[in-house]
Design a protein around this motif. Sequence first.
Motif: not given
Length: 318
Positions: A224-233
């Motif tokens: 559950h480490n994500y890049q911010l753009i992944e969370i936004a998507a």
Amino acid sequence: MKILVTDPEGYVGSLVVACFTQQGHEVISVSQANAGAALSLIQLAVTDLQNFDAVIHTGEICGTQALHPQIAGNLHYRDAMHLANLAKAAGVSRFIYLSSCSVYGAGEEEYVTEESPVRPQTPSATCKAAIESDLLTIASAEFSPTILRPAIAFGASPRIRFDVVLNNMAGLAWTANKINIPGKGLSWCPVVHVLDICQIINCILQAPRPLVHQQIFNVGDTNHNYQLIEIAAMVAEVFQVENFSFGHHGFGDRGLFMTFDKIHQFFPDFQCGWNPRQGAEQLLNFFTLTDSIQSHFTLTRSPYHRSENHLFHTVSIA
């Protein structure tokens, strides 16, 4: 168990009180703000803590840090150590302190573990790091502090926060039909649901005390480490939002990548039950229900409904 919980009016504290009360524990709450609880933390005496099995200190009141960060940090340190020393003197054997991944700073290493050096970069994180250090120092054969460093929390709560990444994105998607992505969106961001934080607190309280004595645990899941753009998507898909913007909020391209091997080694049965998409779905249901209730009891809409709210413009990854 008889458990003392601090900050019942807080984002995590309100859920901790609810969860442990539902499980049948005797839960007494104390407030740092002299509101929402029968007792104020600073007014506690040793006699108030006698016959308790555990103390759960859920952290500091975040809003005060922005106004007077140095003063707030000093007061929060004072309160935490006052509570810990009272608990030790009263014979309370377990003390759980909810710290934060913010003590690691920007994460200069490829990834951080519990053994990584702390590099706090804000007054709040500096305060937490100092509390951690001094709590471990006063441990004894009868007094067992345990430090939790959760990833960045998300999810619904009776006292929800919107200055954490996923909640912020979801809140702005709901009110303004858009999502602001900090920086370039490339920073790594570890996340954990607030109910999973409650779950690990329960695991620690149920574990043999020697297992958790003087231990520090990162709380979350390495997956559950994500890049911010992944969370936004994920948030955008759930809220059906297509309007994105990027900002300059001091985010580097690295962010923070955490590993959580230790907590899963100590507690093999512990699994994070929520991922960011599920958290976004929960928040969508939460906002929809809240809106429905509000519409039922009032004739006028909230001034924040489907309009930009400044609360959703301050984002923190700590």
